[in-house]
Design an enzyme around this catalytic site. Sequence first.
Site, PDB file in Angstrom:
ATOM      1  N   LYS A  22       0.857  -1.199   0.000  1.00  0.00           N
ATOM      2  CA  LYS A  22       0.000   0.000   0.000  1.00  0.00           C
ATOM      3  C   LYS A  22       0.891   1.246   0.000  1.00  0.00           C
ATOM      4  CE  LYS A  22      -1.740   1.619   3.981  1.00  0.00           C
ATOM      5  NZ  LYS A  22      -1.422   3.028   4.258  1.00  0.00           N
ATOM      6  N   ASN A  23       1.907   1.248   0.867  1.00  0.00           N
ATOM      7  CA  ASN A  23       2.698   2.466   1.058  1.00  0.00           C
ATOM      8  C   ASN A  23       3.730   2.718  -0.033  1.00  0.00           C
ATOM      9  OD1 ASN A  23       1.129   2.937   3.241  1.00  0.00           O
ATOM     10  ND2 ASN A  23       2.692   2.465   4.776  1.00  0.00           N
ATOM     11  N   ARG A  92      -4.701  11.126   4.296  1.00  0.00           N
ATOM     12  CA  ARG A  92      -3.651  12.103   4.578  1.00  0.00           C
ATOM     13  C   ARG A  92      -2.527  12.051   3.553  1.00  0.00           C
ATOM     14  NH1 ARG A  92      -0.545  11.796   7.198  1.00  0.00           N
ATOM     15  NH2 ARG A  92      -0.158  13.942   7.730  1.00  0.00           N
ATOM     16  N   CYS A 116      -4.644  12.784  12.761  1.00  0.00           N
ATOM     17  CA  CYS A 116      -5.443  11.552  12.723  1.00  0.00           C
ATOM     18  C   CYS A 116      -5.242  10.886  14.098  1.00  0.00           C
ATOM     19  CB  CYS A 116      -4.981  10.652  11.594  1.00  0.00           C
ATOM     20  SG  CYS A 116      -3.383   9.947  11.927  1.00  0.00           S
ATOM     21  N   ARG A 121       0.530  14.600  12.804  1.00  0.00           N
ATOM     22  CA  ARG A 121       0.882  14.378  11.393  1.00  0.00           C
ATOM     23  C   ARG A 121       1.116  15.720  10.685  1.00  0.00           C
ATOM     24  NH1 ARG A 121      -0.961   9.132  10.220  1.00  0.00           N
ATOM     25  NH2 ARG A 121       0.508   9.076   8.502  1.00  0.00           N
ATOM     26  N   LYS A 162      13.970  16.368  10.352  1.00  0.00           N
ATOM     27  CA  LYS A 162      13.470  15.119  10.959  1.00  0.00           C
ATOM     28  C   LYS A 162      13.254  14.137   9.803  1.00  0.00           C
ATOM     29  CE  LYS A 162       9.642  13.714  13.934  1.00  0.00           C
ATOM     30  NZ  LYS A 162       8.638  14.177  14.869  1.00  0.00           N
ATOM     31  N   SER A 164      11.329  11.918   7.498  1.00  0.00           N
ATOM     32  CA  SER A 164       9.897  11.816   7.182  1.00  0.00           C
ATOM     33  C   SER A 164       9.722  11.118   5.838  1.00  0.00           C
ATOM     34  CB  SER A 164       9.274  13.221   7.095  1.00  0.00           C
ATOM     35  OG  SER A 164       8.086  13.191   6.323  1.00  0.00           O
ATOM     36  N   VAL A 165       8.967  10.012   5.841  1.00  0.00           N
ATOM     37  CA  VAL A 165       8.714   9.277   4.593  1.00  0.00           C
ATOM     38  C   VAL A 165       7.996  10.187   3.593  1.00  0.00           C
ATOM     39  CG1 VAL A 165       7.430   7.348   3.589  1.00  0.00           C
ATOM     40  CG2 VAL A 165       8.668   7.032   5.743  1.00  0.00           C
ATOM     41  N   ASP A 306       4.871   0.689  12.089  1.00  0.00           N
ATOM     42  CA  ASP A 306       3.658   0.061  11.550  1.00  0.00           C
ATOM     43  C   ASP A 306       3.474  -1.383  12.000  1.00  0.00           C
ATOM     44  OD1 ASP A 306       3.617   1.795   8.339  1.00  0.00           O
ATOM     45  OD2 ASP A 306       3.056   2.391  10.364  1.00  0.00           O
ATOM     46  N   ILE A 328       8.185   7.113  16.861  1.00  0.00           N
ATOM     47  CA  ILE A 328       7.886   7.838  15.616  1.00  0.00           C
ATOM     48  C   ILE A 328       6.666   8.742  15.754  1.00  0.00           C
ATOM     49  CG2 ILE A 328       7.381   7.590  13.138  1.00  0.00           C
ATOM     50  CD1 ILE A 328      10.181   6.599  13.922  1.00  0.00           C
ATOM     51  N   ARG A 398      -8.719  -0.525   4.680  1.00  0.00           N
ATOM     52  CA  ARG A 398      -7.812   0.490   4.124  1.00  0.00           C
ATOM     53  C   ARG A 398      -6.426  -0.092   3.881  1.00  0.00           C
ATOM     54  NH1 ARG A 398      -6.991   5.728   7.299  1.00  0.00           N
ATOM     55  NH2 ARG A 398      -5.700   6.047   5.468  1.00  0.00           N
TER      56      ARG A 398
HETATM   57  C1  EPZ Z   1       4.245   7.055   6.276  1.00  0.00           C
HETATM   58  O1  EPZ Z   1       3.465   8.097   6.825  1.00  0.00           O
HETATM   59  C2  EPZ Z   1       3.334   5.834   6.209  1.00  0.00           C
HETATM   60  N1  EPZ Z   1       2.177   6.129   5.373  1.00  0.00           N
HETATM   61  C3  EPZ Z   1       2.867   5.462   7.620  1.00  0.00           C
HETATM   62  O2  EPZ Z   1       2.087   4.260   7.506  1.00  0.00           O
HETATM   63  C4  EPZ Z   1       4.088   5.169   8.478  1.00  0.00           C
HETATM   64  O3  EPZ Z   1       3.674   4.873   9.789  1.00  0.00           O
HETATM   65  C5  EPZ Z   1       4.999   6.408   8.485  1.00  0.00           C
HETATM   66  O4  EPZ Z   1       5.366   6.751   7.127  1.00  0.00           O
HETATM   67  C6  EPZ Z   1       6.289   6.171   9.275  1.00  0.00           C
HETATM   68  O5  EPZ Z   1       6.981   5.099   8.727  1.00  0.00           O
HETATM   69  C7  EPZ Z   1       2.320   6.051   4.029  1.00  0.00           C
HETATM   70  O6  EPZ Z   1       3.382   5.764   3.508  1.00  0.00           O
HETATM   71  C8  EPZ Z   1       1.076   6.319   3.215  1.00  0.00           C
HETATM   72  P1  EPZ Z   1       6.287  10.477   8.360  1.00  0.00           P
HETATM   73  P2  EPZ Z   1       4.030   9.635   6.823  1.00  0.00           P
HETATM   74  O7  EPZ Z   1       6.198  11.734   7.604  1.00  0.00           O
HETATM   75  O8  EPZ Z   1       4.823   9.863   5.617  1.00  0.00           O
HETATM   76  C9  EPZ Z   1       6.291  13.756  11.785  1.00  0.00           C
HETATM   77  C10 EPZ Z   1       0.144   2.966   7.646  1.00  0.00           C
HETATM   78  O9  EPZ Z   1      -0.463   2.437   8.592  1.00  0.00           O
HETATM   79  N2  EPZ Z   1       6.239  14.762  10.718  1.00  0.00           N
HETATM   80  O10 EPZ Z   1       7.466   9.581   8.165  1.00  0.00           O
HETATM   81  O11 EPZ Z   1       2.871  10.532   7.103  1.00  0.00           O
HETATM   82  C11 EPZ Z   1       5.039  12.892  11.863  1.00  0.00           C
HETATM   83  O12 EPZ Z   1       4.042  13.562  12.617  1.00  0.00           O
HETATM   84  C12 EPZ Z   1       0.681   4.370   7.810  1.00  0.00           C
HETATM   85  O13 EPZ Z   1       0.321   2.420   6.549  1.00  0.00           O
HETATM   86  C13 EPZ Z   1       6.309  16.100  11.069  1.00  0.00           C
HETATM   87  O14 EPZ Z   1       6.404  16.460  12.238  1.00  0.00           O
HETATM   88  O15 EPZ Z   1       4.970   9.593   8.111  1.00  0.00           O
HETATM   89  C14 EPZ Z   1       5.550  11.640  12.543  1.00  0.00           C
HETATM   90  O16 EPZ Z   1       5.592  11.857  13.934  1.00  0.00           O
HETATM   91  C15 EPZ Z   1       0.427   4.924   9.200  1.00  0.00           C
HETATM   92  N3  EPZ Z   1       6.266  17.041  10.076  1.00  0.00           N
HETATM   93  C16 EPZ Z   1       6.979  11.495  11.989  1.00  0.00           C
HETATM   94  O17 EPZ Z   1       7.322  12.796  11.466  1.00  0.00           O
HETATM   95  C17 EPZ Z   1       6.165  16.699   8.753  1.00  0.00           C
HETATM   96  O18 EPZ Z   1       6.137  17.608   7.885  1.00  0.00           O
HETATM   97  C18 EPZ Z   1       7.101  10.494  10.857  1.00  0.00           C
HETATM   98  O19 EPZ Z   1       6.106  10.808   9.914  1.00  0.00           O
HETATM   99  C19 EPZ Z   1       6.072  15.334   8.421  1.00  0.00           C
HETATM  100  C20 EPZ Z   1       6.126  14.377   9.421  1.00  0.00           C
END
Ligand code: EPZ
Length: 418
Positions: A22-23, A92, A116, A121, A162, A164-165, A306, A328, A398
């Site tokens: 999915k991701n 999102r 969420c 997020r 930080k 961030s994926v 995850d 995370i 989902r």
């Molecule tokens: C991706 O979300 C995945 N979703 C998430 O999987 C996964 O848990 C997450 O990466 C971490 O591995 C998809 O790929 C669709 P992040 P993402 O940006 O990109 C903070 C699932 O169940 N952050 O790596 O939204 C954020 O709040 C989902 O499949 C900021 O502060 O995650 C979090 O605490 C859930 N500012 C941390 O960074 C930003 O601008 C990591 O978030 C962006 C992120």
Amino acid sequence: MQKVVIEGPVSLSGEIDISGSKNASLPIIISTVLAKGSCLIGNIPNLRDTRFLVSILKDLGCRVDFQKNVFAVHSSVISKKSADYEYVRQMRASIVLLGPVIARYKKFKIALPGGCSIGTRGIDLHLKALKLMGVKISIRNGYVQAERKFSKLKAIKHKFSKISVGATQNILMAATLAKGKSILKNCAIEPEVIDLIKFLNNCGAQIKINKRTISINGVEDLNLHNHEVIPDRVEAGSYILATMASKGKLILNNFKPDDLTNPLELYKSMGLKIKKLSNSSYQFSCQNLKSINKISTKEFPGYPTDLQAQVIATLLKTGKRSKVEENIFENRFIHIPELRRFGADLKIKEKTVEINKVSELYGAEVMATDIRASFSLIIGAIISKGTTTINRIYHLDRGYEDFDLKLKKCGVNIKRKK
Ligand code: EPZ
């Protein structure tokens, strides 16, 4: 509200074909708006989120289709320059549209994704980098209004504050059409990011990765190319944990062990036995499940957030105290009160959950709250005595393709109910 009813306890025993990731699918589907031409992208899981994202692209004017796990792009030209709240609030990940669209079109408006159940997020990392690339950003009426100031985005040398994926994916996509060479540091390097890079390079992008540094030479334009999405490592890890919890035996097909190196090492220390049957088929079994001192979630290649909720459920009936630390997301323990309904003994201390042994668990009425938390409830149900009803299972739909059919094939008495 749909629900499932599960009769426990049961030992998982059977064979499951792992679906496409999915991701990896979501950003790759989004990235098609960067390129001209047409293509077929295979192994896309048929999920609420993937179907939803395809409807967003159709709403924007793209001529796309999604049938039998294949996403077909006939034209990725966007005519509507706004991704509406109605869409974005339900998924999102659609914020990752902003980078690629503003790289190709001068203006775009996208609703703020908002938080969420697992955390705020934020999107500050996304917006900060886009501003550096020459995008004028204003936040008004719950929307991000973006306007590219110059004829092309500017290449940037930027270190994310930080990992961030989503921010890594958003900015690397924008950089593929920027003027010059961008160097992005402190990037996420999850397998899903690597698969996106592979797809974009096959479309003519010039992206290189070295540890957490991604360099991108901007090109004039990209041309779509067929692609097969990688298997879903989180789905695989979830079923492996269900097998361990229920002391079962499971064969996984379309499995990529390299994407789960860290979790598999930990699970082997908990008693998991792995047998390679072919390059993509493996047998998993666990007769003697042991507790583990502590698991801490980290960015890839560390233990994935995850798979946090699911491993807690797997540990509910094991020996002495185990701990799981979430590093995370700031609020990814909403499954804990639901797991307590089975009779679990769980204590939350700041970012850590302590799991204390209980001798028996009993079926209960529980509620799914996010994709991965809802799978922890499935694990709770299959190791509990009696009937469990899991409400709001759209969360499961989902992220887990045909989860009820796959579990039924492995001997689980599971029924969908309206
Ligand atoms: C991706 O979300 C995945 N979703 C998430 O999987 C996964 O848990 C997450 O990466 C971490 O591995 C998809 O790929 C669709 P992040 P993402 O940006 O990109 C903070 C699932 O169940 N952050 O790596 O939204 C954020 O709040 C989902 O499949 C900021 O502060 O995650 C979090 O605490 C859930 N500012 C941390 O960074 C930003 O601008 C990591 O978030 C962006 C992120």
